[in-house]
Scaffold this active site. Structure first.
Site, short mmCIF file in Angstrom:
data_model
loop_
_atom_site.label_atom_id
_atom_site.label_comp_id
_atom_site.label_asym_id
_atom_site.label_seq_id
_atom_site.Cartn_x
_atom_site.Cartn_y
_atom_site.Cartn_z
N GLU A 199 0.83 -1.21 0.00
CA GLU A 199 0.00 0.00 0.00
C GLU A 199 0.86 1.26 0.00
OE1 GLU A 199 -2.72 -0.40 3.28
OE2 GLU A 199 -3.97 -1.82 2.20
N GLU A 270 -6.61 -7.86 -0.88
CA GLU A 270 -7.21 -7.76 0.46
C GLU A 270 -8.69 -7.45 0.36
OE1 GLU A 270 -5.39 -5.25 3.37
OE2 GLU A 270 -3.35 -5.96 2.94
#
Length: 846
Positions: A199, A270
């Site tokens: 991320e 995710e």
């Protein structure tokens, strides 16, 4: 019979040839068996999916983190994940558990990454390895080891030479170890996909050009190692080739802009199955229906890979959780903290995977088409022209009411906000809103064996009043503790003139501004109180009227951590602890103790230094008998026998405040009972004790409690089960996908008759011992809390008992005729729902 000598020679030769041939065949067979086990797998990709050994694949993956459970738990967790329809396990690699001390790598116990991956391989599943170096994961310091902060000139996660040097060394150690163990698919192992960084787009702008250079460097590093697997970067839309950019979030079917190149597949790294919790949070959940809807949506839009984060969250043992994060992690995942199946989430997603598998050929080799029959409806389907291969997803985006959709000449009713899956473009085998899998409620049963009267002994820490130091401000707490303890002491002395205390109508007030996380305060040896910041505020002000004395006063502060930060830019420059200390209300005004006084400091507790949390350190201090009342900063120790059965075990910290728990020297984790949620309750009451931590008898329990006047006698041990099993099925639901299979591109019923049934199943060797609730009508509530509605078939309980009592599993037809008495329907205008709750248990023979 006599044999001529020459014939005898030929016979022996023939026998020898046969034996050699047989031996060769055996050798060949064994070689083939070995080769098939370690057969190299080429992993590539195109714009549709990952391609493993030339075959496109649908990937159903779940995150399971090896340090958040024990090696003894791993086999059962992995087995249950596979039974839930997963074919892949995803895990981060935790740098700070492998290299806690610089240059010394650990791969044992809960850090045995190789063992974990080989267990996954043994179950015939793939592995995705998320390498970091930064992982976040609500794990202390985002997985980065503390010592990294003290490397001269370092800046984390940017184009910084010291950081890149240590990162490359770490990456090569991990990947070389995987290669040495032949764990990559290109070597015949299970690792089919890798991830570098995590991320990064969330912090990239803070580093400007250096951030872009760092991402390019990280991508080049792993690609240059030629490990034969693709690599991804999640939430990184500008991931450099050949990295695949992947999505994180709850609804990637709607939020993901897609791969940044046409030749890359849509991967979802995710899919958050719930929300992690911090101390002070109320309960949070994400429904099985919402997860199923999001996955069906993603696969209907050319998705081919989903990973559930988390599939099993587990436990943040010891001091491993990030700041404020609870010890229990992602408990609302398909497998709960204890590794038990959380139904219906587990079963509903398993059925979804079965339904998607029936669509596999169409999804991976068909041509996609989209229709919009109405404002709130949508049809997405895949077909191969000239064949019978076809699969459709009929979506109703209306959140309040059902919608009718006409498709290929047939009309379908789609429930509110749901997707129906038709693997042959004709037969509905699954709807995301209609749950036909059973439900469970979790029970914490007080142990009879473990909860005998506890004989607590106590040792109380000495509160220092004068510590060496010459700083004019309290030392920063992360740097003081160095991730070796949660506690840092600060002391200062200051003079007060009698004239300073004569201001009328005003009492002196102590004001402490702290960047978190918690703080305890003593003045002249008297405990003044404590304060803490919230997860959102990250800072707080302690403000309290105090009684000062003329002359020298002694102030002692105890800064308390609940983990290091796990996110954000410039983490190496994040600070915490008391920053400003002053006395308000004096005659001369404010006395700033961070300018006028020198501060001394000390790291940690004496009990920590002596290791009194474990058996070998107990005798290093003098323990006193607990007399029903103790000050703060007190150690409590007692012994207990292991709870009966082999079910999961937990300790309930009723009566306690805040601190740490150990069992037989193993760190169970942080507890914080005094930090209440908006509901007025602690965020977490039960704390998991893995069975591998326990002995049959005389287990040592040690607790370090920060707060005074707690009641350890209220602590108890519980056995954890999901023996409350339920079903909640509407009579108009779609029958289970388990009734269907696919042959010759045709969806076919497995049995003679496809009809809606309710299934109830006990775990292990348990059987249904009681029917606690049954209603065919309009009952309300959820498993563990059903109530009758205005409509109910009187024979409901009688029917269920006939089908289920004494059985490990029962199947109940869901139709009116089963529940009508004298063929009469007492409420014919009501669409019926069957709600059942049963109790599972063991009989005397079992």
């Amino acid at each position: 019979m006599r044999i001529h000598s020459s014939n005898h020679s030929w016979l022996l030769l023939a026998i020898l040839v046969i034996l050699l041939s047989f031996s060769g065949a055996l050798s060949s067979a064994n070689e083939e068996k070995t080769t098939s086990k370690n057969k190299k797998k080429e992993v590539t990709y195109d714009g549709t999916s990952l391609i493993i050994n030339g075959k496109r694949e649908l990937i159903y993956s779940g995150s399971i983190h090896y340090p958040r459970s024990t090696p003894e738990m791993w086999p059962n967790i992995i087995k249950r994940a596979k039974q839930g329809g997963l074919n892949t396990i995803q895990t981060y690699v935790f740098w700070n558990i492998h290299e806690y001390e610089q240059g010394k790598f650990n791969f044992s116990g809960r850090a045995d990454l190789v063992k974990f991956i080989k267990l996954i391989e043994k179950n015939g599943m793939y592995v995705t390895l998320r390498l970091g170096p930064f992982i976040q994961a609500e794990w202390t310091h985002g997985g980065l080891p503390y010592w990294l902060r003290e490397v001269p000139g370092i800046f984390f996660r940017t184009d910084n030479e010291p950081f890149k040097e240590h990162t490359e060394r770490y990456v090569r150690v991990i990947l070389d170890k995987m290669k040495e163990e032949k764990l990559f698919a290109s070597q015949g192992g299970p690792i089919i996909l890798g991830q570098i960084e995590n991320e990064y787009s969330a912090v990239q702008r803070a580093y400007k050009e250096d951030g872009l250079n760092y991402i390019k460097w990280a991508a080049k590093l792993v690609h240059s190692m030629n490990l034969g697997i693709p690599w991804v970067m999640c939430k990184q839309n500008d991931a450099p080739d050949p990295m695949i950019n992947a999505c994180n979030g709850r609804h990637c079917g709607d939020t993901f802009p897609g791969p940044n190149k046409d030749h890359k597949p849509s991967l979802w790294t995710e899919n958050w199955t719930t929300q992690f919790r911090v101390f002070g949070d109320p309960p949070t959940q994400r429904s099985a229906e919402d997860i199923a809807f999001s996955v069906a949506r993603f696969f209907s839009k050319n998705g081919s890979h989903v990973n559930y984060y988390m599939y099993h969250g587990g436990t943040n043992f010891g001091r491993t959780s990030a700041h404020y994060v609870t010890t229990r992690y992602y408990d609302d995942a398909p497998l709960d903290e204890f590794g038990l199946e959380k139904e219906p989430k587990y079963g509903h997603l398993k059925h979804l995977h079965n339904a998607l598998n029936l669509c596999k050929k169409a999804l991976l080799w068909g041509q996609s088409r989209t229709e919009k029959p109405g404002k709130e409806t949508e049809i997405r389907y895949y077909e191969q022209p000239g064949t019978k291969v076809c699969a459709a997803f009929l979506a109703n985006n209306n959140t309040e009411s059902a919608e009718k959709i006409k498709f290929k000449g047939k009309e379908y009713v789609i429930p509110p906000r749901s997707i129906s899956i038709l693997p042959d473009c004709k037969t509905v085998v699954y709807n995301t809103k209609e749950i036909v899998s059973h439900h469970t409620a979790r029970n914490f049963v007080k142990s009879k064996k473990a909860n005998k009267q506890f004989d607590f002994k106590v040792f109380t820490e000495t509160v220092p009043s004068k510590l060496k130091g010459d700083s004019y401000v309290p030392v920063e707490l992360y740097g003081l503790t160095k991730d070796e303890t949660d506690y840092g002491w600060y002391t200062t002395n200051f003079e007060i003139d009698d004239n300073e205390l004569k201001k009328k109508g005003v009492k002196p007030t102590l004001r402490i501004a702290s960047l978190g996380h918690a703080l305890h305060v003593w003045l002249n040896g008297e405990y003044i109180g404590n304060g803490h910041g919230s997860h959102e505020e990250k800072s707080f002000v302690f403000l309290k009227p105090v009684s000062l004395k003329e002359g020298e006063n002694h102030l002692t502060l105890l800064g308390v951590l609940t983990g290091f930060p796990d996110s954000g830019s410039y983490m190496e420059h994040r600070y915490t602890g008391p920053r400003s200390v002053s006395i308000l209300g004096l005659s001369s005004g404010t006395l700033d103790l961070t300018e006028k006084s020198k501060w001394g400091n000390k790291v940690g507790m004496e009990g920590e230094r002596l290791g009194i949390h474990a058996e070998k350190g107990l005798k290093k201090v003098k323990w006193e008998k607990f007399s029903k009342k103790a000050p703060g900063l007190t150690w409590y120790q007692t012994y207990f026998d292991a709870p009966e059965s082999q079910s999961a075990t937990a300790i309930r910290m009723n009566g306690m405040g805040k601190g740490l728990i150990w069992v037989n020297g193993e760190g169970v984790g942080r507890y914080w009972m005094s930090f209440l949620s908006p509901l007025g309750k602690p965020t977490q009451i039960e704390y998991h004790i893995p069975r591998s931590f326990l002995k049959p008898k005389k287990n040592l329990l040690v607790i370090f409690e920060e707060e005074p006047n707690v009641k350890p006698e209220l602590i108890d041990f519980v056995i954890v089960n999901r023996d409350t099993v339920c079903t909640y099925i509407g009579e108009e639901y779609t029958p289970s996908v388990r009734h269907w299979t696919k042959k010759n591109d045709q969806v076919q019923a497995i049995g003679d008759d496809v009809h809606l049934t309710a299934n109830l199943k006990c775990s292990g060797t348990k059987k249904i011992s009681a029917v606690e609730f049954a209603s065919f009508g309009n009952p309300t509530g959820s498993c563990g809390n059903f109530t009758l509605g205005s409509c109910n078939a009187p024979v409901s309980k009688q029917v269920i008992e006939k089908y289920c009592l004494g059985k490990a599993e029962c199947v109940i037809p869901v139709n009116k005729s089963m529940f009508q008495q004298d063929k009469k329907d007492s409420c014919p205008k009501v669409v019926k729902t069957l709600a059942v709750q049963v109790k599972c248990g063991r009989d005397k023979k079992n």
